[in-house]
Design a protein around this motif. Structure first.
Motif, PDB file in Angstrom:
ATOM      1  N   UNK A   1      36.407 104.723 -32.524  1.00 12.06           N
ATOM      2  CA  UNK A   1      35.277 103.829 -32.278  1.00 12.06           C
ATOM      3  C   UNK A   1      34.884 103.101 -33.557  1.00 12.06           C
ATOM      4  N   UNK A   2      34.676 101.809 -33.448  1.00 13.55           N
ATOM      5  CA  UNK A   2      34.310 101.010 -34.612  1.00 13.55           C
ATOM      6  C   UNK A   2      32.850 101.263 -34.979  1.00 13.55           C
TER       7      UNK A   2
ATOM      8  N   UNK B   1      47.875 103.236 -24.964  1.00 20.71           N
ATOM      9  CA  UNK B   1      46.713 102.386 -24.717  1.00 20.71           C
ATOM     10  C   UNK B   1      45.861 102.994 -23.603  1.00 20.71           C
ATOM     11  N   UNK B   2      44.560 103.062 -23.829  1.00 21.28           N
ATOM     12  CA  UNK B   2      43.648 103.492 -22.773  1.00 21.28           C
ATOM     13  C   UNK B   2      43.180 102.230 -22.058  1.00 21.28           C
ATOM     14  N   UNK B   3      43.398 102.197 -20.742  1.00 17.22           N
ATOM     15  CA  UNK B   3      43.113 101.001 -19.953  1.00 17.22           C
ATOM     16  C   UNK B   3      42.060 101.301 -18.890  1.00 17.22           C
ATOM     17  N   UNK B   4      41.105 100.386 -18.753  1.00 23.02           N
ATOM     18  CA  UNK B   4      40.101 100.504 -17.696  1.00 23.02           C
ATOM     19  C   UNK B   4      40.302  99.373 -16.697  1.00 23.02           C
TER      20      UNK B   4
ATOM     21  N   UNK C   1      33.069  94.595 -26.381  1.00 17.27           N
ATOM     22  CA  UNK C   1      31.866  95.419 -26.353  1.00 17.27           C
ATOM     23  C   UNK C   1      32.210  96.862 -25.990  1.00 17.27           C
ATOM     24  N   UNK C   2      33.038  97.040 -24.970  1.00 21.47           N
ATOM     25  CA  UNK C   2      33.436  98.388 -24.536  1.00 21.47           C
ATOM     26  C   UNK C   2      34.183  99.110 -25.659  1.00 21.47           C
ATOM     27  N   UNK C   3      35.076  98.395 -26.323  1.00 19.61           N
ATOM     28  CA  UNK C   3      35.884  98.999 -27.397  1.00 19.61           C
ATOM     29  C   UNK C   3      35.037  99.437 -28.588  1.00 19.61           C
ATOM     30  N   UNK C   4      33.864  98.839 -28.753  1.00 17.61           N
ATOM     31  CA  UNK C   4      32.971  99.228 -29.853  1.00 17.61           C
ATOM     32  C   UNK C   4      32.359 100.605 -29.620  1.00 17.61           C
TER      33      UNK C   4
ATOM     34  N   UNK D   1      36.953 104.586 -26.772  1.00 16.30           N
ATOM     35  CA  UNK D   1      38.345 104.305 -27.153  1.00 16.30           C
ATOM     36  C   UNK D   1      39.147 103.713 -25.988  1.00 16.30           C
ATOM     37  N   UNK D   2      38.703 102.543 -25.537  1.00 17.35           N
ATOM     38  CA  UNK D   2      39.373 101.831 -24.444  1.00 17.35           C
ATOM     39  C   UNK D   2      39.857 100.500 -25.026  1.00 17.35           C
ATOM     40  N   UNK D   3      41.168 100.290 -25.030  1.00 15.21           N
ATOM     41  CA  UNK D   3      41.710  99.099 -25.677  1.00 15.21           C
ATOM     42  C   UNK D   3      41.914  97.936 -24.727  1.00 15.21           C
ATOM     43  N   UNK D   4      42.049  98.214 -23.433  1.00 17.77           N
ATOM     44  CA  UNK D   4      42.304  97.102 -22.528  1.00 17.77           C
ATOM     45  C   UNK D   4      41.500  97.270 -21.239  1.00 17.77           C
TER      46      UNK D   4
END
Length: 141
Positions: A1-2, A99-102, A128-131, A134-137
């Motif tokens: 997480x950033x 890659x974690x994808x939603x 926003x979600x990636x912030x 840990x979801x990259x796509x």
């Protein structure tokens, strides 16, 4: 997480939002013509205000669309909250290689708006979600 770091302008937006709504901002993303505020879990009603009065006031003061998202430490719930305006039917999170994808399923009539012109809304939502998780796509179905 950033780690979430705000520039001076964003800090002013956050301060104004918190003063207006008396809620705690977890994050704020400047999407050009709109600002997305993430408020702590349970604060969404207070943040929006009676009949949306806080959102309307902030929109007037900042001359930008205001979007409020409720934070959740549960990835599925947070993704659903980000896409709340598009009548979320379900969220599925899966690993695709490293890659974690939603995948967010929304009301068919609102899918185009969820994605936005040239994918802009989807891009801002994904960032926003990636912030926070840990979801990259992210894709909209």
């Amino acid at each position: 997480m950033a780690e979430v770091i705000f520039d001076e302008q964003t800090m002013r937006y956050v301060a104004l939002f918190q003063d207006t709504t008396r809620t705690t901002v977890v994050d704020c993303v400047n999407g050009g013509d709109r600002l997305i505020f993430v408020v702590k879990e349970g604060d969404i009603g207070k943040a929006i205000g009676k009949k949306g009065e806080h959102v309307a006031k902030l929109k007037r003061l900042l001359n930008k669309d205001i979007h409020v998202v409720e934070y959740s430490d549960q990835p599925e719930k947070f993704v659903a909250n980000v896409f709340r305006n598009y009548d979320v039917k379900g969220v599925q999170i899966e690993q695709r290689g490293d890659v974690t994808h939603a995948t967010v399923t929304v009301d068919a009539k609102k899918k185009g708006r969820a994605i936005g012109k040239e994918g802009r809304n989807l891009r801002v939502s994904r960032d926003l979600i990636a912030r926070h998780h840990p979801i990259q796509s992210v894709s909209v179905a």
